[in-house]
Design an enzyme around this catalytic site. Structure first.
Site, PDB file in Angstrom:
ATOM      1  N   HIS A  73       0.714  -1.079   0.071  1.00  6.07           N
ATOM      2  CA  HIS A  73       0.021  -0.161   0.038  1.00  6.07           C
ATOM      3  C   HIS A  73       0.940   1.221   0.051  1.00  6.07           C
ATOM      4  O   HIS A  73       1.967   1.366   0.496  1.00  6.07           O
ATOM      5  CB  HIS A  73      -0.905   0.009   0.990  1.00  6.07           C
ATOM      6  CG  HIS A  73      -0.411  -0.083   2.487  1.00  6.07           C
ATOM      7  ND1 HIS A  73      -0.310   1.091   3.268  1.00  6.07           N
ATOM      8  CD2 HIS A  73      -0.350  -0.990   3.274  1.00  6.07           C
ATOM      9  CE1 HIS A  73       0.274   0.781   4.379  1.00  6.07           C
ATOM     10  NE2 HIS A  73       0.161  -0.519   4.378  1.00  6.07           N
ATOM     11  N   ASP A  75      -0.199   4.495   1.193  1.00  5.56           N
ATOM     12  CA  ASP A  75      -0.649   5.082   2.056  1.00  5.56           C
ATOM     13  C   ASP A  75       0.144   5.024   3.514  1.00  5.56           C
ATOM     14  O   ASP A  75       0.579   3.901   3.756  1.00  5.56           O
ATOM     15  CB  ASP A  75      -2.134   5.402   2.243  1.00  5.56           C
ATOM     16  CG  ASP A  75      -2.777   4.383   3.044  1.00  5.56           C
ATOM     17  OD1 ASP A  75      -2.143   3.224   2.480  1.00  5.56           O
ATOM     18  OD2 ASP A  75      -3.504   4.143   3.937  1.00  5.56           O
ATOM     19  N   ASP A 103       6.229   1.193   6.594  1.00  8.69           N
ATOM     20  CA  ASP A 103       4.825   0.572   6.349  1.00  8.69           C
ATOM     21  C   ASP A 103       3.942   1.412   5.593  1.00  8.69           C
ATOM     22  O   ASP A 103       3.504   2.400   6.017  1.00  8.69           O
ATOM     23  CB  ASP A 103       4.253   0.570   7.910  1.00  8.69           C
ATOM     24  CG  ASP A 103       2.756   0.044   7.766  1.00  8.69           C
ATOM     25  OD1 ASP A 103       2.353  -0.539   6.742  1.00  8.69           O
ATOM     26  OD2 ASP A 103       2.029   0.074   8.835  1.00  8.69           O
ATOM     27  N   GLU A 136      -5.114   1.921   2.526  1.00 10.38           N
ATOM     28  CA  GLU A 136      -4.998   0.692   3.411  1.00 10.38           C
ATOM     29  C   GLU A 136      -5.215   1.262   5.020  1.00 10.38           C
ATOM     30  O   GLU A 136      -5.983   0.177   5.586  1.00 10.38           O
ATOM     31  CB  GLU A 136      -3.592  -0.051   3.227  1.00 10.38           C
ATOM     32  CG  GLU A 136      -3.681  -1.529   3.792  1.00 10.38           C
ATOM     33  CD  GLU A 136      -3.468  -1.444   5.232  1.00 10.38           C
ATOM     34  OE1 GLU A 136      -3.391  -2.801   5.723  1.00 10.38           O
ATOM     35  OE2 GLU A 136      -2.846  -0.476   5.746  1.00 10.38           O
ATOM     36  N   GLU A 137      -4.651   2.071   5.295  1.00  6.56           N
ATOM     37  CA  GLU A 137      -4.506   2.268   6.776  1.00  6.56           C
ATOM     38  C   GLU A 137      -6.150   2.756   7.410  1.00  6.56           C
ATOM     39  O   GLU A 137      -6.079   2.844   8.603  1.00  6.56           O
ATOM     40  CB  GLU A 137      -3.405   3.436   7.142  1.00  6.56           C
ATOM     41  CG  GLU A 137      -2.230   3.052   6.853  1.00  6.56           C
ATOM     42  CD  GLU A 137      -1.417   1.944   7.724  1.00  6.56           C
ATOM     43  OE1 GLU A 137      -2.008   1.508   8.846  1.00  6.56           O
ATOM     44  OE2 GLU A 137      -0.207   1.464   7.544  1.00  6.56           O
ATOM     45  N   ASP A 160       3.363  -6.757   3.863  1.00  6.46           N
ATOM     46  CA  ASP A 160       2.689  -5.686   4.791  1.00  6.46           C
ATOM     47  C   ASP A 160       2.781  -6.027   6.232  1.00  6.46           C
ATOM     48  O   ASP A 160       1.641  -6.223   6.705  1.00  6.46           O
ATOM     49  CB  ASP A 160       1.570  -5.132   4.140  1.00  6.46           C
ATOM     50  CG  ASP A 160       1.071  -3.824   5.017  1.00  6.46           C
ATOM     51  OD1 ASP A 160       1.764  -3.350   5.415  1.00  6.46           O
ATOM     52  OD2 ASP A 160      -0.039  -3.546   4.922  1.00  6.46           O
ATOM     53  N   HIS A 341       3.756   2.726  13.148  1.00  8.05           N
ATOM     54  CA  HIS A 341       2.694   3.524  13.432  1.00  8.05           C
ATOM     55  C   HIS A 341       3.206   4.629  14.884  1.00  8.05           C
ATOM     56  O   HIS A 341       2.319   4.833  15.735  1.00  8.05           O
ATOM     57  CB  HIS A 341       1.294   2.980  13.845  1.00  8.05           C
ATOM     58  CG  HIS A 341       0.962   2.113  12.713  1.00  8.05           C
ATOM     59  ND1 HIS A 341      -0.410   1.728  12.644  1.00  8.05           N
ATOM     60  CD2 HIS A 341       1.165   1.957  11.525  1.00  8.05           C
ATOM     61  CE1 HIS A 341      -0.826   1.188  11.522  1.00  8.05           C
ATOM     62  NE2 HIS A 341       0.341   1.293  10.735  1.00  8.05           N
TER      63      HIS A 341
HETATM   64 ZN   LIG Z   1       0.888  -1.502   6.453  1.00  4.57          ZN
END
Ligand SMILES: [Zn+2]
Length: 366
Positions: A73, A75, A103, A136-137, A160, A341
């Protein structure tokens, strides 16, 4: 096994990670991928999804091999307004003011490097689609909005996941989200509280009676949002709260959901509160058997690039859930992203190299 170019994949990563791309605002990363594809005259397709795009690079191969899909992904989570990518001899990290976005840009960089390697090696391979999803997030929106008729692949590798490169997620949970709206009766809290029915006290009793946190090794639940009340001198009439439930086992998820509904119904009826429950299935879980051909494919690839394969179950969902739900057999593979994150996020350079080598090996061992 053709060699990957370490400096090149690091350069791709650094450039990609420096681009801010919160969910639905992936435009600049998409342009980067588009420019990459156009320079090399590769087949590039763009698919509108909400206000952004999913994009795909396709390599035409020889016949007689299974078409493959690779997915990552574009984003990232926030904060990512301005990303200062720092590095030392071993890793990439940030100045601590933003996430790094390993990520999932580590995977995007690995795919671009793998395409370069395959393209220049002249090695024979089947058809390969590289899909880059948006948003995706924020609920796997890109993959949910992608029409799978756009790929011929029945087998996919999503890159991922955190953990050492070589680790494959073979099971991930089913997930549902419930929103509960409670309606009591407003009254002046000082003059005639007995005429009111408080939605806040009802919610407190309901939530206190619900199963909480980890239910068993495969099942979890959490009340994550609550919203209600207007003033201290009013008995609260309206309140809403939200919770999620996850389980690797569909039956356990159904049983947990039924238990929650029964608690809500019994407390609200006792307190004469009106409760409206709406349930949304976020995604289906999956579980891949060790005897599946995708596992033997993965093991052949791991042997080719001399990376030790390992297996794990996940408590979280990814684009892999959506692909499996749509009958494309998919594994989620680690790219080595760490502390994702958070603003402490980093990635080892060696993991970028290994991820790219893994992609090349998966294509060549098909
Ligand atoms: Zn991810």
């Amino acid at each position: 096994m053709p060699e990957i170019k370490k400096e090149r994949v690091e350069k791709y990563f650094k450039e990609l990670a420096s681009i801010s791309s919160p969910s639905w605002e992936e435009g600049k990363v998409i342009s980067y991928i588009e420019n990459y594809a156009k320079k090399r005259k590769l087949t590039f397709k763009k698919f509108q999804c909400g206000k952004s795009f999913n994009v795909m690079i396709s390599l035409k191969g020889i016949s007689g091999k299974d078409p493959l899909l690779f997915a990552a992904h574009t984003d990232t989570v926030t904060p990512c307004d301005s990303i200062k990518v720092m590095e030392d001899s071993k890793r990439f990290f940030t100045d601590g003011k933003s996430i790094l976005g390993g990520d999932d840009k580590a995977a995007v960089a690995a795919f671009l490097e793998a395409i370069d390697v395959i393209y220049k090696s002249g090695e024979k391979h089947g058809d390969v689609d590289f899909l880059f999803t948006c948003a995706e997030e924020v609920g796997l929106c890109g993959m949910k909005g992608f029409d799978i008729k756009n790929t011929r692949a029945k087998k996919a590798f999503v890159f991922d996941s955190d953990g050492t490169v070589g680790s494959a997620t073979v099971a991930a949970p089913y997930q549902i989200v419930m929103q509960i709206s409670l309606k009591g009766k407003a009254a002046h809290a000082g003059m005639e509280p007995e005429k009111g029915i408080s939605a806040i006290y009802a919610a407190a009793e309901i939530i206190n009676s619900l199963p909480q946190g980890r239910i068993d090794s495969e099942t979890t639940t959490n009340v994550g949002k609550i919203n209600g009340g207007t003033a201290n001198n009013i008995v609260t009439e309206n309140l809403t709260f939200e919770l999620e439930c996850r389980s690797l086992d569909k039956k356990k998820l159904d049983a947990l959901t039924a238990k929650i509904v029964s608690v809500i119904k019994s407390v609200s009826s006792k307190r004469k509160i009106k409760a409206v429950i709406s349930t949304d299935r976020e995604y289906s879980g999956y579980s891949i058997s060790q005897n599946d051909s995708i596992i033997s494919h993965f093991e052949r690839a791991a042997a080719l690039c001399k990376i030790k394969p390992s297996y794990k179950k996940s408590g979280g969902g990814s684009d892999t859930n959506i692909l499996n739900e749509r009958k494309i057999k998919a594994l989620n593979l680690s790219v080595g992203m760490s502390k994702v994150h958070t603003t402490d996020e980093f990635i080892m350079k060696s993991d970028l190299h290994k991820s790219a080598a893994m992609v090349v090996s998966l294509i060549l061992s098909n």
